[in-house]
Motif scaffolding. Structure first.
Motif, mmCIF file in Angstrom:
data_model
loop_
_atom_site.group_PDB
_atom_site.id
_atom_site.type_symbol
_atom_site.label_atom_id
_atom_site.label_comp_id
_atom_site.label_asym_id
_atom_site.label_seq_id
_atom_site.Cartn_x
_atom_site.Cartn_y
_atom_site.Cartn_z
ATOM 1 N N ARG A 224 -7.127 -5.149 -3.340
ATOM 2 C CA ARG A 224 -7.913 -4.308 -2.442
ATOM 3 C C ARG A 224 -7.492 -4.526 -0.994
ATOM 4 O O ARG A 224 -7.402 -3.568 -0.212
ATOM 5 N N ASN B 58 -4.538 -2.959 -10.291
ATOM 6 C CA ASN B 58 -4.155 -1.995 -9.257
ATOM 7 C C ASN B 58 -4.542 -0.553 -9.598
ATOM 8 O O ASN B 58 -4.298 0.356 -8.814
ATOM 9 N N ARG C 97 0.827 -1.201 0.000
ATOM 10 C CA ARG C 97 0.000 0.000 0.000
ATOM 11 C C ARG C 97 0.868 1.261 0.000
ATOM 12 O O ARG C 97 2.029 1.245 0.408
ATOM 13 N N ARG C 98 0.280 2.346 -0.457
ATOM 14 C CA ARG C 98 1.026 3.595 -0.614
ATOM 15 C C ARG C 98 1.651 4.070 0.695
ATOM 16 O O ARG C 98 2.783 4.561 0.711
ATOM 17 N N PHE D 21 -6.495 1.268 -6.958
ATOM 18 C CA PHE D 21 -6.015 1.182 -5.580
ATOM 19 C C PHE D 21 -4.708 1.944 -5.358
ATOM 20 O O PHE D 21 -4.374 2.294 -4.240
ATOM 21 N N SER E 244 -4.375 -2.632 -0.256
ATOM 22 C CA SER E 244 -4.578 -1.185 -0.101
ATOM 23 C C SER E 244 -5.048 -0.798 1.297
ATOM 24 O O SER E 244 -4.960 0.369 1.672
ATOM 25 N N ASN F 171 -1.649 1.077 -5.248
ATOM 26 C CA ASN F 171 -0.609 0.470 -4.425
ATOM 27 C C ASN F 171 0.752 0.656 -5.085
ATOM 28 O O ASN F 171 0.857 0.837 -6.309
#
Length: 312
Positions: A234, A254, A176-177, A257, A237, A259
């Protein structure tokens, strides 16, 4: 009984009823009236002294004799179709036909858009059915013509199944970011210390990346096993779990999301994707045309399709 005394059209009706499980749907497939299909079925029942199909609710269920007949009948019909096609030219702009293509569901989003764009432009009356088939059934289905082609990883198939390499994929890792540890880069130590998602249609067993890790004497912890990469993206994320997956499909699944997509910090051999067909359609103009469209579809989206799934 000599074949000259049998109406071979009856076997086309037999195959349609078996495939569709319904007189109504068989009539629609063959563009015949329901009374005509019922009349042909009655003639078949007299010919074989067997009901062949028994009605159960809305469906026609095959008898043991019908089940024993279906593969020889399909192969014979396929042979006749090939003979007719090879005697002339295949014109996609005029042909009315359905091709059946076996492939893993993760490839659909990369292969089908460019393939359907090309087919729709060239062949307005040709339909395509993308289906998933058990690998142990591939040989018999390709031989019988219930499958026209298949797309899969390298498989140990007999010599009468032709193959051609059409793609190669690489593997990436998604995080995830705002992952607290992974930010823009990922080393092996961090990868092994993290918890992971394994996306696989199989109920148990290791993923390909786990096999590669085990060869190096390494192991990761799989916290979640799920069926689809989209769902896994998901979950990534919204958690700190990592997901290892093919790059091409990662960039599609992606998109919403956002990511991080990072290189896998383990050297994995490339996994090749192949196009398969039976030798009896080597020179079949219709099958040749389909194979050409598939090859062009893979060439049309190199960044997405060159990275196919792990096919687990």
């Amino acid at each position: 009984m000599h074949i000259s005394r049998v109406d071979l059209n009856l076997f086309t009706v037999f195959e349609a009823i078996y495939t569709e499980g319904s007189v109504t749907r068989a009539s629609q497939q063959l563009h015949l009236t329901q009374p005509a299909i019922s009349h042909a079925l009655n003639r078949l029942r007299q010919l074989f002294d067997d009901p062949l199909f028994i009605r159960q609710g809305q469906n026609m269920v095959s008898t043991p004799l019908a089940r024993s007949m279906i593969e020889p009948v399909r192969q014979a019909l396929r042979g006749l179709e090939i003979t007719l096609n090879e005697s002339g030219k295949f014109d996609p702009s005029l042909a009315s036909k359905q091709f059946n293509l076996a492939l893993r569901d993760v490839l659909e989003s990369t292969v089908l858009p460019p393939l359907l764009t090309s087919i729709t432009r060239q062949a307005p009356q040709i339909n395509l059915a993308a289906i998933q088939v058990e690998r142990r059934e591939l040989v018999s289905e390709l031989a019988a013509g219930t499958l026209d082609v298949a797309i899969d990883m390298l498989l140990p198939l007999p010599v009468d199944i032709r193959r051609q390499q059409i793609s190669r994929y690489t593997t990436v890792v998604l995080a995830r970011r705002d992952h607290p540890v992974v930010q823009g880069k990922l080393d092996l130590k961090t990868y092994l210390q993290a918890e992971h998602i394994l996306a696989s249609s199989r109920r148990k067993g290791m993923g390909l990346e786990d096999f590669e890790l085990s060869r190096l004497g390494l192991q990761r912890r799989v916290r979640l096993r799920c069926q689809h990469y989209f769902a896994a993206c998901r979950v990534v994320s919204q958690t700190d779990l990592l997901l290892t997956m093919p790059e091409g499909y990662a960039r599609i699944a992606n998109e919403q999301f956002h990511n991080q997509i990072l290189p896998l910090p383990v050297n994995m051999p490339s996994w090749d994707v192949y196009l398969y067909w039976h030798q009896n359609v080597d020179n079949d103009p219709a099958n040749l045309w389909l194979r050409e469209q598939i090859m062009q579809a893979f060439d049309a989206e190199p960044s997405a399709i060159r990275s196919a799934e792990s096919l687990s």
